[in-house]
Motif scaffolding. Structure first.
Motif, PDB file in Angstrom:
ATOM      1  N   THR A   1      -1.548  -1.613   4.480  1.00  0.00           N
ATOM      2  CA  THR A   1      -0.974  -0.818   5.564  1.00  0.00           C
ATOM      3  C   THR A   1       0.317  -1.447   6.058  1.00  0.00           C
ATOM      4  OG1 THR A   1      -3.172  -0.106   6.248  1.00  0.00           O
ATOM      5  CG2 THR A   1      -1.392   0.196   7.826  1.00  0.00           C
TER       6      THR A   1
ATOM      7  N   THR B   1      -0.485  -8.207   8.814  1.00  0.00           N
ATOM      8  CA  THR B   1      -1.447  -8.336   7.717  1.00  0.00           C
ATOM      9  C   THR B   1      -0.894  -7.808   6.398  1.00  0.00           C
ATOM     10  OG1 THR B   1      -2.391  -6.290   8.624  1.00  0.00           O
ATOM     11  CG2 THR B   1      -3.548  -8.349   9.109  1.00  0.00           C
ATOM     12  N   ASN B   2       0.322  -7.263   6.431  1.00  0.00           N
ATOM     13  CA  ASN B   2       0.984  -6.808   5.212  1.00  0.00           C
ATOM     14  C   ASN B   2       1.988  -7.874   4.772  1.00  0.00           C
ATOM     15  OD1 ASN B   2       3.558  -5.342   3.989  1.00  0.00           O
ATOM     16  ND2 ASN B   2       1.761  -4.090   3.490  1.00  0.00           N
TER      17      ASN B   2
ATOM     18  N   ASN C   1       1.417  -5.378  14.719  1.00  0.00           N
ATOM     19  CA  ASN C   1       0.123  -4.793  14.397  1.00  0.00           C
ATOM     20  C   ASN C   1      -0.659  -5.622  13.391  1.00  0.00           C
ATOM     21  OD1 ASN C   1      -1.749  -2.727  14.765  1.00  0.00           O
ATOM     22  ND2 ASN C   1      -0.170  -1.141  14.615  1.00  0.00           N
TER      23      ASN C   1
ATOM     24  N   PHE D   1       3.266  -4.618  10.494  1.00  0.00           N
ATOM     25  CA  PHE D   1       1.915  -5.143  10.288  1.00  0.00           C
ATOM     26  C   PHE D   1       1.972  -6.576   9.771  1.00  0.00           C
ATOM     27  CE2 PHE D   1       0.796  -0.819  10.838  1.00  0.00           C
ATOM     28  CZ  PHE D   1      -0.545  -0.805  11.210  1.00  0.00           C
TER      29      PHE D   1
ATOM     30  N   GLU E   1       4.721  -0.905  18.268  1.00  0.00           N
ATOM     31  CA  GLU E   1       4.062  -1.755  17.263  1.00  0.00           C
ATOM     32  C   GLU E   1       5.029  -1.837  16.083  1.00  0.00           C
ATOM     33  OE1 GLU E   1       1.352  -3.418  17.510  1.00  0.00           O
ATOM     34  OE2 GLU E   1      -0.106  -2.415  18.804  1.00  0.00           O
TER      35      GLU E   1
ATOM     36  N   SER F   1      -4.234  -4.993  10.466  1.00  0.00           N
ATOM     37  CA  SER F   1      -5.174  -4.032   9.892  1.00  0.00           C
ATOM     38  C   SER F   1      -6.085  -4.744   8.902  1.00  0.00           C
ATOM     39  CB  SER F   1      -4.413  -2.903   9.184  1.00  0.00           C
ATOM     40  OG  SER F   1      -5.297  -2.064   8.468  1.00  0.00           O
ATOM     41  N   SER F   2      -7.291  -4.204   8.731  1.00  0.00           N
ATOM     42  CA  SER F   2      -8.206  -4.741   7.713  1.00  0.00           C
ATOM     43  C   SER F   2      -7.737  -4.380   6.310  1.00  0.00           C
ATOM     44  CB  SER F   2      -9.618  -4.196   7.948  1.00  0.00           C
ATOM     45  OG  SER F   2      -9.609  -2.776   7.926  1.00  0.00           O
ATOM     46  N   ASN F   3      -6.835  -3.391   6.223  1.00  0.00           N
ATOM     47  CA  ASN F   3      -6.263  -2.983   4.940  1.00  0.00           C
ATOM     48  C   ASN F   3      -4.891  -3.640   4.790  1.00  0.00           C
ATOM     49  OD1 ASN F   3      -5.264  -1.763   2.664  1.00  0.00           O
ATOM     50  ND2 ASN F   3      -5.541   0.344   3.392  1.00  0.00           N
TER      51      ASN F   3
END
Length: 641
Positions: free
Chosen positions: A549, A609-610, A542, A607, A604, A544-546
């Motif tokens: 997350t 992005t984390n 996954n 993340f 998924e 995320s913009s955050n």
């Protein structure tokens, strides 16, 4: 005197007073697709509704108009739509269905005037009113096909075609008997042009553009032999090509037994009963097959001691029922049972279940049921109760069976075997129930009619199961990319590790890709459908913009079976990885889980992005744990845990 003075004063006041009259109302204008429409009779406002000359408007919207002077009715025809209005009557008819109007059609200056909004919207246009400009805008959309899918409609399989307006269609007679060809007067604007289905009704659906002056599309459906269809109009501008089961043939095989196989396109529900009596010579066996249409011809009956003739008919429609009648020679003994897409009727001497033998091996338990003659049978699964049942109709347990109706096994695969004689609608049957330690894989080795029923029950629930693994993205589609790491590579590595675990436990595994290549989403689902996979799992990661997350989620298509599978896999993955549980997410529009015909789920994992999740994903140990978590979920689902 006073009267004359009053009149004079009024005259003076009139001469010295400015009189203000209301300006005449601006005429109402009509624009269709931004083009002004001229008419010899202007539109009018009546009780707050705009009425327009019907012929001018209808013909600009591509409809034909017919006036019936005797009945004082007007008919508007467009494609398959027929609108009937009667002068000074607030009731209209659209395809014979009554519709109540706010204001009736009426005659103005020898022209038939009708409510514009009613007429426009029923002819597939959008109508809006500009009060300042006193202008009506009518927008006639060009017909487009936005999507098509394969799903259930009224509990029957169907190709659902979605348009932006009501779609007009025609059915084309194909050269090949198993093709369904439908032409639609609309532009094809879908992201795909093929669906690989491969179920009991349909193999493929192919859509293409016709080379005609106006936009038109053709749908070619490769259906199974004998499948019939209807086309239904649905809400939201959709058409549904709905397929029906069919009795395609009756095969009769002679010998000591007489076996009749009633073959249907897909397994069908049925019931059977007898009427008449052997003494009166009118004894008959009746088999009703539900949800089925008749496309079989009468079979040839070989010489035998049981059946005089076989008759069939379309006993009912909406819902469909086919009735097959066997005219019997006296008090014939018979069995009725189902095996795949065939309902079999076995006429034979009365048989009995004589013996049950059990052989426990390291990886399986082999059970042999010995009968006094050839019989038919059915297998039924009950995962929740961890039971496998063999139903043998028309057969009673023999007196010499060991264990008095119960055989204790206790080998870690089969706990025990129960033998029970039951009666259903005056027909006896023997039910053999295998109570299992876990619900595992099994294979029936013997043919559908046999004097020995041999079944292998495996220790592993994965034995001989076909599982398709789908590493998300690939090739030109990298998926999420973060800190120089591409999702496609993580997905493939996890899927290859999972493949190894599954194969080591007896599963047959197919991959939608085993290298860094691009594979179309519909092709991925088609691979699973074509091989008749038991399960489909798509592996993703996954983003995320955050950046905060973190966690695992599992996506599913909203059917009870697919949700149950996704829940089991998700629970196992979360327990194995220990990342935050982001739960199940319903995703009805994801192609790979929507178009697959078996239980499916899209995991998924984490993340990218984390920072913490990505660091874990970059380690071999964590990716191995992901594979083990998904493996555990698949194992638990197949074993009924």
């Amino acid at each position: 005197m006073f009267k004359k003075i009053a009149i004079a004063l009024l005259a003076v006041l009139f001469l010295h007073t400015t009189v203000y009259a209301a300006p005449p109302a601006m005429p109402i204008e009509i624009y269709i697709n931004q083009k002004k429409i001229e008419s010899d009779v202007a539109p009018i406002i009546y009780n707050g509704r705009t009425l327009v000359p019907i012929r001018v408007i209808s013909e600009h919207l591509g409809a034909a108009v017919h006036w019936d002077d005797r009945e004082r009715t007007v008919r508007v025809a467009s494609g398959e739509k027929l609108i009937i209005l009667k002068i000074n009557d607030t009731r209209a008819f659209v395809n014979q269905k009554p519709v109540t109007l706010d204001v009736p059609a009426m005659i103005v200056k020898n022209r038939t005037m009708v409510p514009l909004r009613f007429l426009g919207e029923y002819l597939g246009a959008k109508v809006s009113w500009d009060d300042v400009k006193r202008r009506v805008d009518v927008t006639k959309f060009s017909a487009q096909i936005l999507d098509f899918s394969y799903s259930m409609v009224n509990e029957a399989p169907a190709v659902v075609i979605k348009g932006n307006v009501p779609l007009e269609y025609s059915v084309v007679q194909p050269d090949a008997g198993n093709l369904v060809v439908v032409d639609i007067n609309a532009e094809l604007k879908t992201q795909k042009n093929i669906l690989n289905v491969y179920d009991g009704y349909v193999d493929k659906v192919i859509a293409g553009t016709l080379g005609t002056d106006s936009p038109a599309s053709r749908f070619v459906i490769e259906a199974k032999d004998g499948v019939s269809f209807d086309i239904l109009r649905m809400e939201q501008n959709s058409l549904a090509i709905v397929f029906s089961n069919a009795l395609t043939s009756i095969e009769v095989e002679g010998g000591e037994n007489l076996i009749a196989r009633l073959k249907t396109v897909a397994p069908a529900k049925y019931r059977y009963f007898t009427i008449g009596t052997p003494e009166k010579g009118d004894y008959r066996l009746v088999v009703d097959i539900f949800g089925t249409r008749l496309s079989a011809s009468a079979p040839q009956i070989p010489e035998n001691n049981y059946v005089k003739a076989v008759r069939m008919s379309q006993f009912a429609v909406n819902p469909d029922t086919v009735r097959v009648v066997f005219d019997l020679k006296g008090d014939a003994h018979f069995q009725v049972f189902q095996n795949g897409g065939a309902i079999s009727v076995n006429f034979s001497p009365i048989q009995a279940l004589d013996d049950i033998r059990v052989n426990s091996e390291s990886d399986k338990t082999v059970v042999k049921l010995e009968l006094t003659g050839d019989v038919g049978y059915e297998a039924r699964e009950n995962r929740a109760s961890r039971q496998l049942e063999l139903i043998i109709p028309g057969v009673a347990p023999g007196e010499g069976l060991p264990g008095g109706g119960r055989i204790n096994v206790g080998d870690g695969i089969v706990e025990n075997i129960e033998i029970l004689k039951t009666s259903e609608e005056d027909h006896i049957q023997t039910v053999v129930t295998f109570n299992l330690t876990l619900f595992t894989g099994y294979k029936i080795v013997s043919p559908p009619v046999s004097s020995t029923i041999e079944i292998e029950i495996y220790r592993s629930p994965l034995k001989n199961r076909i599982i398709v693994l789908d590493p998300g993205h690939g090739g030109s589609d990298p998926g999420a990319v973060h800190s120089g790491v591409s999702e496609k590579n993580l997905n493939l590595d996890i899927a290859l590790r999972l493949k190894k675990l599954l194969e080591e436990n007896g599963a047959k595994v197919l991959m939608t890709r085993e290298s860094d290549i691009y594979v179309n989403l519909y092709t991925r689902a088609g691979i699973a459908n074509e091989v008749g996979a038991d399960l489909f799992v798509s592996i993703h990661n996954n983003a995320s913009s955050n950046a905060a997350t973190s966690g695992t989620m599992t996506l599913y298509y909203p059917t009870p079976e697919k949700k149950a599978f996704a829940q089991t896999v998700h629970k196992a993955v979360v327990e194995t990885l220990g990342l935050p549980n982001l739960g199940l997410v319903e995703r009805p529009n994801l192609v790979v889980i929507r178009e697959t015909r078996m239980p499916s789920a899209l995991v998924e994992v984490a993340f990218m992005t984390n920072k913490h999740d990505l660091a874990l994903l970059q380690t071999e140990g964590f990716r191995q744990k992901v594979a083990e978590g998904v493996f555990k979920g698949i194992y638990n689902y197949l074993s009924g845990q």
